[in-house]
Design a protein around this motif. Structure first.
Motif, PDB file in Angstrom:
ATOM      1  N   GLU A 225       0.816  -1.213   0.000  1.00 33.41           N
ATOM      2  CA  GLU A 225       0.000   0.000   0.000  1.00 33.41           C
ATOM      3  C   GLU A 225       0.849   1.261   0.000  1.00 33.41           C
ATOM      4  O   GLU A 225       0.540   2.232  -0.705  1.00 33.41           O
ATOM      5  CB  GLU A 225      -0.937   0.001   1.221  1.00 33.41           C
ATOM      6  N   ARG A 226       1.928   1.287   0.795  1.00 34.38           N
ATOM      7  CA  ARG A 226       2.784   2.473   0.843  1.00 34.38           C
ATOM      8  C   ARG A 226       3.465   2.704  -0.499  1.00 34.38           C
ATOM      9  O   ARG A 226       3.523   3.832  -0.999  1.00 34.38           O
ATOM     10  CB  ARG A 226       3.828   2.323   1.947  1.00 34.38           C
ATOM     11  N   LEU A 227       3.965   1.634  -1.121  1.00 37.26           N
ATOM     12  CA  LEU A 227       4.603   1.769  -2.428  1.00 37.26           C
ATOM     13  C   LEU A 227       3.598   2.193  -3.484  1.00 37.26           C
ATOM     14  O   LEU A 227       3.912   3.003  -4.365  1.00 37.26           O
ATOM     15  CB  LEU A 227       5.290   0.460  -2.827  1.00 37.26           C
ATOM     16  N   ASP A 228       2.385   1.653  -3.409  1.00 34.15           N
ATOM     17  CA  ASP A 228       1.345   2.069  -4.349  1.00 34.15           C
ATOM     18  C   ASP A 228       1.070   3.568  -4.234  1.00 34.15           C
ATOM     19  O   ASP A 228       0.903   4.262  -5.239  1.00 34.15           O
ATOM     20  CB  ASP A 228       0.048   1.298  -4.070  1.00 34.15           C
ATOM     21  N   ALA A 229       1.042   4.062  -2.990  1.00 33.32           N
ATOM     22  CA  ALA A 229       0.778   5.488  -2.778  1.00 33.32           C
ATOM     23  C   ALA A 229       1.938   6.342  -3.282  1.00 33.32           C
ATOM     24  O   ALA A 229       1.722   7.406  -3.880  1.00 33.32           O
ATOM     25  CB  ALA A 229       0.519   5.757  -1.296  1.00 33.32           C
ATOM     26  N   LEU A 230       3.169   5.895  -3.039  1.00 30.22           N
ATOM     27  CA  LEU A 230       4.323   6.618  -3.554  1.00 30.22           C
ATOM     28  C   LEU A 230       4.312   6.628  -5.080  1.00 30.22           C
ATOM     29  O   LEU A 230       4.619   7.640  -5.721  1.00 30.22           O
ATOM     30  CB  LEU A 230       5.621   5.987  -3.045  1.00 30.22           C
ATOM     31  N   HIS A 231       3.956   5.503  -5.663  1.00 32.04           N
ATOM     32  CA  HIS A 231       3.895   5.411  -7.121  1.00 32.04           C
ATOM     33  C   HIS A 231       2.825   6.349  -7.671  1.00 32.04           C
ATOM     34  O   HIS A 231       3.048   7.064  -8.668  1.00 32.04           O
ATOM     35  CB  HIS A 231       3.604   3.968  -7.523  1.00 32.04           C
ATOM     36  N   ALA A 232       1.673   6.377  -7.021  1.00 32.79           N
ATOM     37  CA  ALA A 232       0.598   7.251  -7.475  1.00 32.79           C
ATOM     38  C   ALA A 232       1.002   8.719  -7.401  1.00 32.79           C
ATOM     39  O   ALA A 232       0.545   9.544  -8.201  1.00 32.79           O
ATOM     40  CB  ALA A 232      -0.659   7.008  -6.645  1.00 32.79           C
ATOM     41  N   ALA A 233       1.878   9.053  -6.448  1.00 34.99           N
ATOM     42  CA  ALA A 233       2.348  10.432  -6.298  1.00 34.99           C
ATOM     43  C   ALA A 233       3.459  10.784  -7.270  1.00 34.99           C
ATOM     44  O   ALA A 233       3.863  11.945  -7.339  1.00 34.99           O
ATOM     45  CB  ALA A 233       2.819  10.666  -4.863  1.00 34.99           C
ATOM     46  N   GLY A 234       3.979   9.793  -7.998  1.00 37.52           N
ATOM     47  CA  GLY A 234       4.981  10.087  -9.021  1.00 37.52           C
ATOM     48  C   GLY A 234       6.306   9.362  -8.882  1.00 37.52           C
ATOM     49  O   GLY A 234       7.179   9.519  -9.737  1.00 37.52           O
ATOM     50  N   THR A 235       6.497   8.579  -7.828  1.00 38.55           N
ATOM     51  CA  THR A 235       7.764   7.864  -7.637  1.00 38.55           C
ATOM     52  C   THR A 235       7.889   6.754  -8.667  1.00 38.55           C
ATOM     53  O   THR A 235       6.954   5.982  -8.882  1.00 38.55           O
ATOM     54  CB  THR A 235       7.838   7.258  -6.220  1.00 38.55           C
ATOM     55  N   ARG A 236       9.091   6.650  -9.280  1.00 38.51           N
ATOM     56  CA  ARG A 236       9.306   5.607 -10.272  1.00 38.51           C
ATOM     57  C   ARG A 236      10.542   4.748  -9.993  1.00 38.51           C
ATOM     58  O   ARG A 236      10.718   3.723 -10.647  1.00 38.51           O
ATOM     59  CB  ARG A 236       9.401   6.218 -11.678  1.00 38.51           C
ATOM     60  N   LEU A 237      11.374   5.150  -9.062  1.00 38.98           N
ATOM     61  CA  LEU A 237      12.498   4.316  -8.636  1.00 38.98           C
ATOM     62  C   LEU A 237      12.367   4.095  -7.142  1.00 38.98           C
ATOM     63  O   LEU A 237      12.370   5.046  -6.361  1.00 38.98           O
ATOM     64  CB  LEU A 237      13.832   4.994  -8.961  1.00 38.98           C
ATOM     65  N   LEU A 238      12.228   2.844  -6.743  1.00 36.62           N
ATOM     66  CA  LEU A 238      12.100   2.493  -5.330  1.00 36.62           C
ATOM     67  C   LEU A 238      13.229   1.536  -4.977  1.00 36.62           C
ATOM     68  O   LEU A 238      13.459   0.544  -5.672  1.00 36.62           O
ATOM     69  CB  LEU A 238      10.742   1.851  -5.056  1.00 36.62           C
ATOM     70  N   THR A 239      13.951   1.851  -3.901  1.00 36.68           N
ATOM     71  CA  THR A 239      15.152   1.101  -3.548  1.00 36.68           C
ATOM     72  C   THR A 239      14.998   0.428  -2.196  1.00 36.68           C
ATOM     73  O   THR A 239      14.660   1.074  -1.204  1.00 36.68           O
ATOM     74  CB  THR A 239      16.386   2.027  -3.553  1.00 36.68           C
TER      75      THR A 239
END
Length: 268
Positions: A225-239
């Protein structure tokens, strides 16, 4: 064109022998991660503070030799630890060793023990950020002077979230902006970054938005859920951060496939 979603793994150079870090970088490449990052400290940040630890630049060079496809880089170099022109040359050299896969991550520094034990002036948050602002043009100018120059355009990743000093540097110099801000705060920070970009005539879409995932995401029923929210806000690289003492065999690489499956779902 939609920017693809990517997964990186930060192999903290702590609590593991050098060969274990090299082997982990190779395995992550074979698993299909997009980037393998180290960090730039002189002592462990977690676990035994006197535990095994290695220096960043030479370790990254070893990873460059050991891998063939994955991007590599620091998350992030500390600007305080090396003369900017020297750091530019170090990065250019690792870029050549890697065949043009190097990501130049840099930040202003924060871990006081590094500074004290190695004899650097710790200063203040403000003075360290001012030094970074002075260093970035020198680094870019040195790349233009080196013979040979870097192989292609070396991406500059800038870490931090300060609206008054860091985000203007991202707008002017960054290809990737990395932070650990949550989904709610990210939208507001992106508005600030967009304003800094507009002030210099740059499109904020040119900057890849990067954030730190957590080993807790997707594990133990927590989900993404947290990654989905970050992605929805525009994040495209997650480490994903991994340490050499995460499991009985060192780096817990078994945590990574779930993130890669999440990435592939986002990329359709």
């Amino acid at each position: 064109m939609e920017r693809p979603t990517r997964i990186g793994v930060q192999l903290a150079p702590q609590h593991a022998p050098m060969q274990a870090t090299i082997d982990a970088a190779r395995r992550l490449e074979d698993m299909g991660v997009d980037a393998v990052f180290g960090w730039d400290h002189f002592f462990p940040l977690s676990g035994d503070p006197e535990g095994v630890h290695f220096e960043s630049t030479t370790q990254l060079a070893a990873w460059a030799v050991a891998t063939e496809r994955v991007q590599i880089g620091p998350l992030v170099f500390c600007n305080s630890y090396r003369n900017p022109d020297l750091l530019a040359d170090v990065a250019r050299t690792i870029d050549h060793i890697s065949g043009g896969r190097f990501v130049f991550g840099i930040g202003s520094g924060w871990f006081e023990r590094d500074y004290i034990d190695y004899g650097y002036d710790f200063g203040t948050v403000g003075t360290r950020l001012d030094a970074l602002a002075e260093a970035l043009p020198r680094i870019r100018a040195r790349w233009d002077q080196l013979n040979p120059p870097p192989l292609g355009r070396m991406p500059i990743l800038i870490g931090g979230k300060g609206e008054r000093k860091t985000l203007p540097l991202v707008a002017r110099h960054g290809d990737i902006w990395h932070s650990f801000v949550g989904p709610d705060e990210l939208s507001q920070k992106l508005d600030v970054l967009r304003g800094h970009c507009e002030a210099i005539g740059r499109d904020v879409a040119e900057i890849e938005i990067s954030n730190g995932a957590s080993v807790r995401d997707g594990i133990g029923g927590v989900g993404f859920e947290r990654l989905d929210a970050l992605h929805a806000a525009g994040t495209r690289l997650l480490t994903i951060p991994l340490s050499g003492d995460d499991g009985p065999d060192g780096y817990a690489l078994d945590r990574v496939p779930a993130f890669l499956e999440w990435r592939d779902r986002k990329n359709g």
